[in-house]
Design an enzyme around this catalytic site. Structure first.
Site, short mmCIF file in Angstrom:
data_model
loop_
_atom_site.label_atom_id
_atom_site.label_comp_id
_atom_site.label_asym_id
_atom_site.label_seq_id
_atom_site.Cartn_x
_atom_site.Cartn_y
_atom_site.Cartn_z
N PHE A 1 44.91 56.47 53.86
CA PHE A 1 45.97 56.62 52.98
C PHE A 1 46.57 55.08 52.74
CE2 PHE A 1 50.40 57.36 51.60
CZ PHE A 1 50.19 58.11 50.73
N ASP B 1 45.77 47.36 56.24
CA ASP B 1 46.88 48.18 55.81
C ASP B 1 47.70 48.79 57.10
OD1 ASP B 1 48.80 50.09 55.07
OD2 ASP B 1 47.69 51.14 53.72
N LYS C 1 57.13 50.52 55.56
CA LYS C 1 57.90 51.11 56.56
C LYS C 1 58.66 50.65 57.39
CE LYS C 1 55.08 55.45 55.77
NZ LYS C 1 53.81 55.35 55.52
#
Ligand code: PLP
Length: 408
Positions: free
Chosen positions: A137, A222, A251
């Site tokens: 993702f 990532d 995040k």
């Protein structure tokens, strides 16, 4: 002010989310309170975002102090909080250059654009393939969702950008077979988060690095979800004994204030020369001031020690519940990013367990239909972990009871 409830969501919001029945209105540390004053233990951390919990005094101070000084100037001018944050990120990581944006998807978009431009300008137009992995993702923009490895997120959005291939995760032979001189980048999550909390093996991580070197491809990490102390080191790559060429994060970086960053080397940064990429809000003073306060905390060895200790506590507690009630299997993951796959009888219904937990005063996450995900604040206390586990045990007991009654 008019009264708003969960029903208001269905009246005025695009239905791309299905939020929980409660609406939180206040948070403190790892506890939340809803409109009715009911209290919840937070094992979700706003999906691995609120690394210091809610209303941390240092974040509140950084935000309110900056709020009284300067909010926005655009990138026509630079600003002190952005420069200070970039200095800290450079000092604490492999990186020599930083690009700021506002989300994980934007950080990855920048990384993929850098990889494409690097391939094009340094080798030629043939070097444009991006390799990624099944269940990966990387965000929801059209480019990042196409690089991601979950077809359910791209269905109906065709035509998709080309030059992207997906391979099985943790399979070095498959990657070796797919590598060639058209590959400009390989992108991986150190722990696949949304894809089910699936850690890369250290062996695979080292093989990916070696294959990227051999074929002159960039290695993009990532770390949107795994970064900022989540796995027990500031970034997860440190635990694999390798260094990526490009690292993206978001995040936890802002602890709840939107910010993303792409980190890279001086030489690669030159690919994104003046005018090649940009963002109006990237490097916003408010976001950077908060992120600097967060980074100070999450790079502190004492906090990282708490991640290791609470991880061991949570994992052990989950494994006890796993053995006692059989709703889910043993936990996997790194640091305070843990996943527990649901048992066969609960396949496709991890969300039902999350809903039952919420009714019991515990906020959990899923990672796909079959995995429970735990991503609490990194400063969660031993007592809060214990209380969350106690609530989860009540949920397990209630959900397992009908089956035991039927077996009796
Ligand atoms: C959440 C996430 C993203 C997307 O971040 P947004 O801020 O939602 O755009 C990208 N990559 C990974 C690994 C993530 O967990």
């Amino acid at each position: 002010m008019s009264e708003v409830t969960r029903a208001t969501f269905d009246e005025v919001m695009v239905p791309n989310y299905q939020p929980a029945p409660i609406i939180p209105v206040r948070g403190q540390g790892s506890r939340l309170w809803d409109q009715q004053g009911r209290e919840y233990v937070d094992f979700a951390g706003g999906i691995a975002v609120t690394v210091l919990g809610h209303a941390h005094p240092k974040m509140v101070a950084a935000l309110t102090e900056q709020a009284g000084r300067l909010w926005h100037v655009s990138n026509v001018m630079t600003n002190e909080p952005a420069l200070r944050l970039a200095q800290r990120l450079v000092a604490l990581t492999f990186a020599e250059r930083v690009f700021f944006c506002n989300s994980g998807a934007e950080a990855n978009e920048a990384a993929f654009k850098l990889a494409r431009r690097w391939g094009n300008t340094r080798f030629g137009p043939h070097k444009n393939t991006i390799l990624s992995f099944h269940n990966a993702f990387h965000g929801r923009t059209l480019f990042t969702v196409s690089v991601g490895g979950q077809p359910k997120y791209t269905q109906g959005f065709e035509p998709l950008p080309g030059g992207i291939r997906h391979l099985p995760f943790n399979d070095a032979d498959a990657l070796a077979a797919a590598m060639n001189d058209t590959v400009c980048a390989v992108v991986m999550e150190p722990v696949q988060g949304e894809g089910g909390v699936m850690p890369a093996t250290a062996e695979f991580a080292r093989a990916v690095r070696a294959l990227c070197d051999k074929h002159q491809a960039l290695l993009i990490y990532d770390e949107v979800q795994t970064g900022n102390g989540r796995t027990g080191t500031l970034f997860a790559y440190e635990q694999f004994g390798i260094v990526p060429d490009v690292l993206t994060t978001a995040k936890g970086l802002g602890g709840g204030f939107p910010i993303g960053a792409m980190l890279t080397t001086r030489s690669l940064a030159e690919v994104l020369a003046f005018g090649t990429h940009g963002s109006t809000y990237g490097g916003n003073p408010l976001a950077c001031a908060v992120a600097a306060a967060v980074l100070d905390e999450v790079s502190n060895p004492a906090l990282l020690r708490n991640v290791a200790e609470r991880s061991a506590q949570l994992r052990a507690g989950l494994d006890v519940l796993s053995a006692r009630y059989g709703l889910f299997g043993p936990a996997r993951g790194m640091g305070l990013l843990l996943g527990a796959p649901v048992a066969e009888a609960w396949k496709g219904r991890a969300k039902d367990i999350v809903n039952a937990a919420l009714a019991e005063g515990l906020w959990l996450l899923v990672a796909g239909p079959d995995v429970l995900r735990f991503a609490p604040a990194l400063n969660i206390t031993e007592a809060d972990v214990s209380e969350g586990l106690a609530r989860l045990e009540r949920v397990c007991a209630a959900l397992a009871a009908p089956r035991e009654a039927a077996n009796a």
